[in-house]
Scaffold this motif. Sequence first.
Motif, PDB file in Angstrom:
ATOM      1  N   ALA A  17       0.810  -1.234   0.000  1.00  0.00           N
ATOM      2  CA  ALA A  17       0.000   0.000   0.000  1.00  0.00           C
ATOM      3  C   ALA A  17       0.829   1.263   0.000  1.00  0.00           C
ATOM      4  CB  ALA A  17      -0.931  -0.015   1.213  1.00  0.00           C
ATOM      5  N   GLY A  18       2.115   1.186   0.372  1.00  0.00           N
ATOM      6  CA  GLY A  18       2.965   2.364   0.427  1.00  0.00           C
ATOM      7  C   GLY A  18       2.882   3.063   1.777  1.00  0.00           C
ATOM      8  N   PRO A  19       3.847   3.952   2.073  1.00  0.00           N
ATOM      9  CA  PRO A  19       3.899   4.601   3.385  1.00  0.00           C
ATOM     10  C   PRO A  19       2.683   5.462   3.701  1.00  0.00           C
ATOM     11  CG  PRO A  19       5.497   5.570   1.870  1.00  0.00           C
ATOM     12  CD  PRO A  19       4.972   4.341   1.211  1.00  0.00           C
ATOM     13  N   ASP A  20       1.985   5.937   2.670  1.00  0.00           N
ATOM     14  CA  ASP A  20       0.770   6.735   2.885  1.00  0.00           C
ATOM     15  C   ASP A  20      -0.500   5.936   2.604  1.00  0.00           C
ATOM     16  OD1 ASP A  20       2.177   9.109   3.589  1.00  0.00           O
ATOM     17  OD2 ASP A  20       2.610   9.448   1.454  1.00  0.00           O
ATOM     18  N   SER A  21      -0.353   4.645   2.410  1.00  0.00           N
ATOM     19  CA  SER A  21      -1.489   3.746   2.138  1.00  0.00           C
ATOM     20  C   SER A  21      -2.332   4.214   0.968  1.00  0.00           C
ATOM     21  CB  SER A  21      -2.369   3.608   3.399  1.00  0.00           C
ATOM     22  OG  SER A  21      -1.655   3.022   4.445  1.00  0.00           O
ATOM     23  N   ASP A  22      -1.677   4.751  -0.049  1.00  0.00           N
ATOM     24  CA  ASP A  22      -2.422   5.309  -1.183  1.00  0.00           C
ATOM     25  C   ASP A  22      -2.081   4.660  -2.526  1.00  0.00           C
ATOM     26  OD1 ASP A  22       0.142   6.292  -1.401  1.00  0.00           O
ATOM     27  OD2 ASP A  22      -0.444   8.403  -1.603  1.00  0.00           O
ATOM     28  N   LEU A  23      -1.272   3.605  -2.512  1.00  0.00           N
ATOM     29  CA  LEU A  23      -0.964   2.930  -3.774  1.00  0.00           C
ATOM     30  C   LEU A  23      -2.127   2.033  -4.172  1.00  0.00           C
ATOM     31  CD1 LEU A  23       2.770   1.860  -3.255  1.00  0.00           C
ATOM     32  CD2 LEU A  23       1.888   3.850  -4.501  1.00  0.00           C
ATOM     33  N   PRO A  24      -2.595   2.138  -5.418  1.00  0.00           N
ATOM     34  CA  PRO A  24      -3.673   1.235  -5.849  1.00  0.00           C
ATOM     35  C   PRO A  24      -3.152  -0.184  -6.002  1.00  0.00           C
ATOM     36  CG  PRO A  24      -2.863   2.507  -7.708  1.00  0.00           C
ATOM     37  CD  PRO A  24      -2.152   3.046  -6.486  1.00  0.00           C
ATOM     38  N   LEU A  25      -4.070  -1.143  -6.001  1.00  0.00           N
ATOM     39  CA  LEU A  25      -3.683  -2.527  -6.235  1.00  0.00           C
ATOM     40  C   LEU A  25      -3.101  -2.654  -7.637  1.00  0.00           C
ATOM     41  CD1 LEU A  25      -5.498  -2.986  -3.709  1.00  0.00           C
ATOM     42  CD2 LEU A  25      -6.247  -5.099  -4.781  1.00  0.00           C
ATOM     43  N   THR A  26      -2.006  -3.404  -7.758  1.00  0.00           N
ATOM     44  CA  THR A  26      -1.444  -3.673  -9.073  1.00  0.00           C
ATOM     45  C   THR A  26      -2.277  -4.759  -9.758  1.00  0.00           C
ATOM     46  OG1 THR A  26       0.009  -5.437  -8.271  1.00  0.00           O
ATOM     47  CG2 THR A  26       0.879  -3.160  -8.207  1.00  0.00           C
ATOM     48  N   GLU A  27      -2.034  -4.940 -11.030  1.00  0.00           N
ATOM     49  CA  GLU A  27      -2.754  -5.973 -11.785  1.00  0.00           C
ATOM     50  C   GLU A  27      -2.519  -7.355 -11.180  1.00  0.00           C
ATOM     51  OE1 GLU A  27      -2.894  -7.822 -16.338  1.00  0.00           O
ATOM     52  OE2 GLU A  27      -1.936  -5.886 -15.956  1.00  0.00           O
ATOM     53  N   GLU A  28      -1.259  -7.631 -10.783  1.00  0.00           N
ATOM     54  CA  GLU A  28      -0.952  -8.935 -10.188  1.00  0.00           C
ATOM     55  C   GLU A  28      -1.647  -9.104  -8.834  1.00  0.00           C
ATOM     56  OE1 GLU A  28       2.547  -7.997 -12.868  1.00  0.00           O
ATOM     57  OE2 GLU A  28       1.393  -6.889 -11.376  1.00  0.00           O
ATOM     58  N   GLU A  29      -1.675  -8.042  -8.038  1.00  0.00           N
ATOM     59  CA  GLU A  29      -2.327  -8.134  -6.726  1.00  0.00           C
ATOM     60  C   GLU A  29      -3.824  -8.404  -6.875  1.00  0.00           C
ATOM     61  OE1 GLU A  29       0.567  -5.167  -4.094  1.00  0.00           O
ATOM     62  OE2 GLU A  29      -1.186  -4.345  -5.121  1.00  0.00           O
ATOM     63  N   GLU A  30      -4.457  -7.708  -7.814  1.00  0.00           N
ATOM     64  CA  GLU A  30      -5.882  -7.949  -8.056  1.00  0.00           C
ATOM     65  C   GLU A  30      -6.114  -9.375  -8.528  1.00  0.00           C
ATOM     66  OE1 GLU A  30      -7.491  -5.118 -10.758  1.00  0.00           O
ATOM     67  OE2 GLU A  30      -7.448  -3.469  -9.302  1.00  0.00           O
TER      68      GLU A  30
END
Length: 202
Positions: free
Chosen positions: A164-177
């Motif tokens: 999610a990143g240090p600010d919890s703002d990274l969207p899910l990547t294609e692989e994560e989804e």
Amino acid sequence: MSEILVLYYSRHGATAELARQVARGIEQAGLQARLRTAAPVSPTPEAVDPPVPDSGAPYVRLEDLQECHGLALGSPTRFGNMAAPLKYFLDTTSPLWLQGALVNKPAAVFTSTASMHGGQETTLTSMMLPLLHHGMLLLGLPYSETALHTTRSGGTPYGASHLAGPDSDLPLTEEEEQLARALGTRLAQVTRAQLDAGLIKA
């Protein structure tokens, strides 16, 4: 309709989004997903929150766990462990343990972290321990899921995960989804097989 409980705690929304992807995989496999969240806990004794959250999924009840035929359990990492609200809820499940209410029900786990090596795998295994005590059947992600070989973000054989990143703002990547949906699908398929075999009550 056979249902799988997708139970999570999410402070900033990253784990909630992962839960929605797991739920999509469950429903793509033909079962119903019941989204629930764990109520927050307070360091102040006797602090009481409203019984219903302002937004998002309803708070989980023991009945949700008893009524559903499988479980997907998700938490952000807290120092390599599951978050306190989820642990607090699991600590209240002794009545179900005494009844053997969760025996043979399939289960899977998922998590999100702020950093790449922020404890994803230890958090996933920490969530597995109480489920083993309940006699649940734990499922992970097999390496036949090719995204496990290519992901540069989240995704483990122990369960779905998200960076999610240090600010919890990274969207899910294609692989994560893809891996979160695959986990939900696998959970639904095994749950259906357990139901068909009569190993859990319909």
